[in-house]
Write an enzyme that holds these catalytic residues in place. Structure first.
Site, short mmCIF file in Angstrom:
data_model
loop_
_atom_site.label_atom_id
_atom_site.label_comp_id
_atom_site.label_asym_id
_atom_site.label_seq_id
_atom_site.Cartn_x
_atom_site.Cartn_y
_atom_site.Cartn_z
N ASN A 45 28.38 11.46 121.18
CA ASN A 45 28.59 11.26 119.74
C ASN A 45 27.25 11.19 119.00
O ASN A 45 26.25 10.65 119.50
CB ASN A 45 29.47 10.04 119.45
N GLU A 47 26.03 10.17 115.24
CA GLU A 47 26.47 9.56 113.99
C GLU A 47 25.62 10.01 112.81
O GLU A 47 24.64 10.75 112.97
CB GLU A 47 26.47 8.03 114.15
N CYS A 56 32.04 13.20 116.86
CA CYS A 56 32.48 12.58 118.11
C CYS A 56 31.90 13.35 119.30
O CYS A 56 31.52 14.53 119.17
CB CYS A 56 34.00 12.59 118.21
N GLU A 58 33.44 14.65 121.63
CA GLU A 58 34.26 15.83 121.89
C GLU A 58 33.80 17.01 121.04
O GLU A 58 33.90 18.17 121.46
CB GLU A 58 35.73 15.52 121.60
N CYS A 89 39.99 10.13 120.35
CA CYS A 89 40.66 9.76 119.09
C CYS A 89 41.66 10.85 118.70
O CYS A 89 41.68 11.94 119.29
CB CYS A 89 39.63 9.53 117.98
N CYS A 92 40.28 14.21 117.81
CA CYS A 92 39.72 14.93 118.96
C CYS A 92 40.79 15.41 119.92
O CYS A 92 40.58 16.40 120.64
CB CYS A 92 38.66 14.08 119.64
#
Ligand code: THU
Length: 132
Positions: A45, A47, A56, A58, A89, A92
């Site tokens: 990830n 940010e 993310c 993914e 999530c 994802c």
């Protein structure tokens, strides 16, 4: 391709997790997947100060998938900063569905599941094709 080395996949995800850029949540995630040609792709990830722009693990893993030759995902796992398996999530799961091979497997908090189990009745590319 039925023999999946989940320990190896988790190890690759854990290595990716250590590369995470998480100055806001301090929550590291690493993801790894086996591709249908035997490659392994991974991501972490990344940010952003504009929180909603966060990538993310993914997302960056799918970037790795395309940048290293494309293909379909066969098996997937993701881990947090403690190396524990976490669930992708909702967004994802949709991302993984798009690039999944039929029957793609995921290591989850409740064992090995298929993509259809973690995203039942998914909306996907076929819905758009059917509508054309
Ligand atoms: N995160 C992921 O990388 N993948 C997921 O499937 C769940 C959430 C990240 C996004 C954010 O950087 C941090 O975890 C906290 O939500």
């Amino acid at each position: 391709m039925t023999d999946i080395d989940w320990d190896d996949l988790r190890q690759v995800a854990t290595e990716a997790m250590h590369r995470a850029y998480v100055p806001y949540s301090h929550y590291r995630v690493g993801a790894a997947a086996l591709v249908d040609d035997g490659r392994v792709v991974s991501g972490c990830n990344i940010e952003n100060a504009s929180y909603g722009v966060t990538l993310c693990a993914e997302c960056t893993m799918v970037g790795d998938l395309f940048m290293s030759g494309g293909g379909r995902l066969v098996a997937f796992t993701c881990v947090n900063g403690d190396g524990q398996t976490i669930m992708p999530c909702g967004r994802c799961r949709q991302l993984l569905f798009e690039h999944a091979s039929p029957g793609m497997l995921l290591e989850t908090v409740s064992g090995i599941r298929t993509i259809d189990e973690v995203l039942p009745d998914a909306f996907g590319p076929r819905d758009l094709e059917d509508a054309r």
